[in-house]
Design an enzyme around this catalytic site. Structure first.
Site: not given
Length: 492
Positions: A85, A160, A184
């Site tokens: 990420k 996210s 997330s």
């Protein structure tokens, strides 16, 4: 053999070890799948294809040399391609956090969690898309575009860590790192039909994780199964002198358990997590999954987490307050985006106004207000007191049960743009995941079925602090008796 990009982590490592597949072949297959689907899914912000192939060839050479010297131990994940990420730093590779303010930031250091996996032998193919500074539940807030759910590209992948979840679901990569501040990792895992672990706060180092809410942020893994997630999780876990919040807690040598471990296991089902108005199919599939565990020998009982209703307002006071402090460093002076200005005050104002997106600005303003003179105790101080009550709810519950089972989200993946003009509706998507972060306990999300539109449904298990191994074990046994985690999106 299965097409290389379709291999699970376990299958890929087996093939690499027995020589039936090289790391270069596996990495090329993943890059080809990324090239084929990236225009449709948009899971990545930055690809590092050339470096990945170079590292894959180095892994193959090291494995070949070891065959001549069989006594030389090899890293356990040697040659396995993964993604990271774009909130975790990787030295020499830009780290944008999904924000224009860091569009050209190239960190000179690597996050500890990432470095530990590199030491274990992984090959990193790129950085995945994220809501800006992890502030979002849909990956619509990225300055670099929306990520699309591989199961239905009209819908969000969650957030996210939506880029990581979508990449794993679309078979672009066997596994990826994500971060979880309020859900997330788990929410996108549920929306994309994959497995995601949010660890105990302090179990995995946050060094090199660009901070959103420092008392809430955790680094986790998204993969196709609980076993795959466990394989990547344990090398990351453990004390780090670079992060004062990490705990001297030995990492478990987790092995897939025998079915007998479920016999007599106490599973609590909190009544507060089944709300009026939630999608009926979500409740139906989650309860069916709990029944499957009961059929395998677990004892199920209803429990109460009475302060659950306060988790949403508590989180949206604490997290924005911490974000307000953390994001104050982006001022246009030291690094990141710098606007043209004639005065220092104008420089600060224009750099932050032009560099940050709307959701980040909203949360900075909420947090700044909660921390301001005259309001600190009424808002932030009170929120911290209620957070303690939420944590005590979990402590009391774990005196009665071994784990807690609940839905991850009230609905399946919603349509892109559906909540764009309604922040409260977007925040409510995390209503079942926020309490885990506030309490600091671990949570694992995994698929338990589909709704009538063939969208994945996820269930989460929560355990006492530092009991990640029991979560992996229960989910693994469930996945040995079901096939939900084996389903692939139609575009595959």
């Amino acid at each position: 053999m299965e097409k290389p990009h379709n291999l699970t982590v376990r299958q890929a490592l087996t093939a690499l070890k027995n020589g039936s597949l090289s790391s270069e072949e596996l990495t090329r297959a993943c890059l080809t799948q990324i090239e084929r689907l990236e225009g449709t899914v948009h899971a990545f912000i930055t690809l590092t294809a050339e470096k990945a192939l170079e590292n894959a060839r180095a892994a193959d050479a090291r494995r070949m040399a070891a065959r001549r010297h069989p006594d030389e131990p090899l890293p356990p994940l040697l040659g396995l391609p993964i993604a990271v990420k774009d909130l975790l730093t990787l030295s020499g590779v830009r780290c944008t956090c999904g924000s224009r303010i860091l569009e050209n930031f190239i960190p000179p250091f690597t996050a500890t969690a990432v470095q530990r996996l590199l030491d274990a032998g992984v090959v990193i193919v790129g950085k995945t898309n994220t809501d800006e500074f992890a502030m979002g539940s849909s990956t619509e807030n990225s300055a670099f575009g929306v990520t699309f759910n591989p199961w239905d590209t009209r819908r969000v992948p969650g957030g996210s860590s939506g880029g990581s979840a979508a990449a794993v679901a679309a078979r672009m990569i066997p596994a990826a790192l994500g971060t979880d501040t309020g859900g997330s990792v788990r929410q996108p895992a549920a929306f994309c039909g994959v497995t995601g672990i949010k660890p105990t706060y302090g179990r995995v180092s946050r060094y090199g994780l660009v901070a959103y809410g420092s008392s809430l942020d955790t680094v986790g893994v998204l993969a196709r199964s609980a076993e795959d997630a466990a394989i990547l999780f344990w090398p990351m876990a453990g004390f780090d002198p670079l992060d004062a919040t990490t705990i001297e807690q030995p990492a478990a040598d987790w092995q897939p358990p025998s079915p007998e471990m479920l016999r007599g296991l106490r599973i609590g089902v909190p009544k507060e997590y089944f709300l009026p108005g939630m999608q009926p199919e979500v409740e139906e599939k989650v309860r069916a999954a709990i029944q499957t565990l009961a059929d395998l020998g677990a004892a199920v009982q209803e429990i109460s987490l009475p302060h659950t209703e306060y988790a949403l307002p508590v989180y949206y006071l604490i997290a924005p307050a911490e974000a307000s402090a953390n994001l104050a460093r982006y001022d246009g002076v030291r690094f990141g985006y710098r606007a043209e200005a004639e005065t220092l005050s104008e420089l600060f104002n224009r750099s932050r106004s032009e560099g940050f997106g709307a959701e980040v600005k909203r949360r900075i303003m909420l947090g700044t207000y909660a921390l301001s003179a005259g309001y600190y105790e009424a808002y932030y101080g009170q929120a911290q007191k209620v957070r303690t009550l939420i944590r005590q709810d979990f402590e009391q519950a774990f005196q009665q049960v071994d784990v807690i089972a609940a839905p991850v989200t009230p609905t399946t993946a919603f349509r892109i743009g559906e909540h764009r003009d309604d922040p409260l509706a977007m925040y409510l998507e995390d209503v079942f995941t926020l309490p885990t972060n506030l309490a600091g306990v671990p949570g694992l999300a995994f698929p338990v079925g589909f709704d009538r539109q063939e969208l994945p449904i996820g269930m989460q298990l929560m355990a006492p602090h530092f009991q990640e191994e029991i979560l992996f074990s229960i989910a693994h046994l469930y996945q040995q008796h079901t096939r939900w985690h084996l389903h692939a999106p139609p575009l595959i």
